[in-house]
Design a protein around this motif. Structure first.
Motif, mmCIF file in Angstrom:
data_model
loop_
_atom_site.group_PDB
_atom_site.id
_atom_site.type_symbol
_atom_site.label_atom_id
_atom_site.label_comp_id
_atom_site.label_asym_id
_atom_site.label_seq_id
_atom_site.Cartn_x
_atom_site.Cartn_y
_atom_site.Cartn_z
ATOM 1 N N PHE A 1 -27.391 -49.912 -11.011
ATOM 2 C CA PHE A 1 -28.528 -49.151 -11.526
ATOM 3 C C PHE A 1 -27.970 -48.264 -12.628
ATOM 4 O O PHE A 1 -27.293 -47.277 -12.377
ATOM 5 C CB PHE A 1 -29.138 -48.360 -10.372
ATOM 6 C CG PHE A 1 -30.214 -47.375 -10.723
ATOM 7 C CD1 PHE A 1 -30.906 -47.418 -11.921
ATOM 8 C CD2 PHE A 1 -30.557 -46.386 -9.815
ATOM 9 C CE1 PHE A 1 -31.894 -46.505 -12.228
ATOM 10 C CE2 PHE A 1 -31.547 -45.461 -10.098
ATOM 11 C CZ PHE A 1 -32.210 -45.517 -11.307
ATOM 12 N N THR A 2 -28.250 -48.635 -13.877
ATOM 13 C CA THR A 2 -27.559 -48.010 -15.007
ATOM 14 C C THR A 2 -28.086 -46.618 -15.345
ATOM 15 O O THR A 2 -27.313 -45.759 -15.785
ATOM 16 C CB THR A 2 -27.666 -48.895 -16.250
ATOM 17 O OG1 THR A 2 -29.047 -49.137 -16.547
ATOM 18 C CG2 THR A 2 -26.960 -50.229 -16.009
ATOM 19 N N THR A 3 -29.370 -46.372 -15.196
ATOM 20 C CA THR A 3 -30.086 -45.137 -15.546
ATOM 21 C C THR A 3 -30.197 -44.967 -17.062
ATOM 22 O O THR A 3 -29.310 -45.371 -17.814
ATOM 23 C CB THR A 3 -29.468 -43.863 -14.947
ATOM 24 O OG1 THR A 3 -28.354 -43.424 -15.730
ATOM 25 C CG2 THR A 3 -29.061 -44.079 -13.501
ATOM 26 N N LEU B 1 -20.541 -46.030 -16.932
ATOM 27 C CA LEU B 1 -21.021 -47.305 -16.401
ATOM 28 C C LEU B 1 -19.893 -48.330 -16.354
ATOM 29 O O LEU B 1 -19.743 -49.066 -15.369
ATOM 30 C CB LEU B 1 -22.179 -47.827 -17.253
ATOM 31 C CG LEU B 1 -23.454 -46.989 -17.230
ATOM 32 C CD1 LEU B 1 -24.483 -47.553 -18.206
ATOM 33 C CD2 LEU B 1 -24.032 -46.927 -15.826
ATOM 34 N N THR C 1 -25.360 -46.618 -8.297
ATOM 35 C CA THR C 1 -25.500 -45.907 -9.558
ATOM 36 C C THR C 1 -24.512 -44.749 -9.619
ATOM 37 O O THR C 1 -24.192 -44.153 -8.579
ATOM 38 C CB THR C 1 -26.935 -45.369 -9.731
ATOM 39 O OG1 THR C 1 -27.036 -44.642 -10.959
ATOM 40 C CG2 THR C 1 -27.339 -44.465 -8.578
ATOM 41 N N SER D 1 -25.299 -42.008 -10.933
ATOM 42 C CA SER D 1 -26.149 -40.826 -11.080
ATOM 43 C C SER D 1 -26.716 -40.375 -9.740
ATOM 44 O O SER D 1 -27.572 -41.054 -9.152
ATOM 45 C CB SER D 1 -27.303 -41.124 -12.042
ATOM 46 O OG SER D 1 -28.262 -40.087 -12.003
ATOM 47 N N CYS E 1 -30.729 -39.730 -10.020
ATOM 48 C CA CYS E 1 -31.579 -40.920 -10.037
ATOM 49 C C CYS E 1 -31.594 -41.592 -8.666
ATOM 50 O O CYS E 1 -32.623 -42.099 -8.222
ATOM 51 C CB CYS E 1 -31.107 -41.887 -11.110
ATOM 52 S SG CYS E 1 -31.320 -41.254 -12.796
ATOM 53 N N THR F 1 -30.107 -48.016 -1.787
ATOM 54 C CA THR F 1 -29.676 -47.381 -3.034
ATOM 55 C C THR F 1 -28.642 -46.297 -2.740
ATOM 56 O O THR F 1 -28.848 -45.460 -1.863
ATOM 57 C CB THR F 1 -30.877 -46.774 -3.781
ATOM 58 O OG1 THR F 1 -31.789 -47.826 -4.128
ATOM 59 C CG2 THR F 1 -30.430 -46.056 -5.047
ATOM 60 N N GLU G 1 -25.430 -43.596 -4.450
ATOM 61 C CA GLU G 1 -24.541 -43.033 -5.484
ATOM 62 C C GLU G 1 -23.170 -43.661 -5.280
ATOM 63 O O GLU G 1 -22.797 -44.018 -4.158
ATOM 64 C CB GLU G 1 -24.507 -41.510 -5.330
ATOM 65 C CG GLU G 1 -23.646 -40.789 -6.340
ATOM 66 C CD GLU G 1 -22.225 -40.582 -5.853
ATOM 67 O OE1 GLU G 1 -21.333 -40.436 -6.710
ATOM 68 O OE2 GLU G 1 -22.000 -40.587 -4.627
#
Length: 248
Positions: A6-8, A19, A74, A76, A79, A108, A110
């Motif tokens: 999940f790049t954001t 990334l 991700t 982030s 996010c 999901t 981090e």
């Protein structure tokens, strides 16, 4: 296990190196992430501005984009927290959309959380080669993931160098998403306080667990003429493991 990155929005625009480091660290730990091209903004700006219908439209797209994967990772923290904490409330209980949101929230993570809790990585076995002293700031949103304060211990055990305690680390850096544009004076004052705490550690590198926090503090430091290197946990790990050359 099929894993998606999940790049954001912010990382794509401001932190492509974070990334790249995320991919390198995951590969080092035996995971080859994929990047779904249909992913988009998570909807955090819309939620912050009281536009739940617009956020829901993006949430639907995100749920569809990541449906085929077993885990979504991700760099982030903020996010990740939006997906985990906010998506379900956008849809009616018992609906297919609510089920899809719950499913995405459950998978999901981090990055550091994923390494530690899903892959079961023992940071001591990563055997990093160290580096210059650093200190860590965890984004406020990590509280919702029950991960606030977890970054520094992991990096320390992973051999990323001397990780110095950041005074009053729990204080917001002042970014706060839309808060920084709506209340710039308060945002800047909080950022200046955070930079003073960083300076008190004597560390020349700050690891920030969210791209927004990193951009805010790096920008403030630059405008004040403060020599401070701001990187993500992924970059700290990748550099320590020799997967990524240390930048200037």
């Amino acid at each position: 296990m099929r894993v998606a990155l999940f790049t954001t929005c912010l990382a794509e625009a401001l932190a492509p190196r974070a990334l790249k480091a995320t991919v390198l660290v995951l590969e080092h730990c035996g995971v080859t992430p994929e990047v779904p091209l249909t992913q988009t903004c998570c909807g955090q700006p819309m939620l912050s501005n009281g536009l739940p219908a617009d956020a829901a439209a993006l949430a639907r797209r995100m749920c569809a984009a990541f449906a085929p994967y077993d885990a979504v990772v991700t760099p982030s923290g903020s996010c990740a927290s939006v997906v985990r904490e906010k998506y379900a409330a956008l849809f009616d209980a018992g609906s297919a959309e609510r089920a899809a949101a719950d499913a995405l929230a459950a998978k999901t993570f981090e990055l550091v959380e994923f390494l530690e809790t899903r892959l079961g990585v023992d940071p001591a076995k990563l055997a990093g080669r160290g580096g210059a002293p650093l200190t860590c700031h965890d984004a406020c949103h990590l509280r919702g993931l029950h991960r606030h304060g977890c970054t520094a211990p992991f990096l320390s055990r992973a051999g990323c160098g001397e990780v110095r305690d950041l005074p009053d680390m729990a204080q917001c850096c002042g970014f706060g998403g839309m808060f920084s544009t709506q209340f710039p004076e308060v945002s800047t004052a909080l950022g200046d306080e955070k930079l003073a705490h960083v300076a008190s550690t004597g560390a020349g590198t700050l690891v920030a667990s969210d791209t927004g926090c990193a951009a805010h503090l790096a920008g403030l430091a630059h405008r004040k003429g403060v020599a401070l290197r701001v990187i993500s946990p992924a970059e700290a790990l990748a550099e320590s493991l020799g997967l990524l050359e240390r930048d200037a």
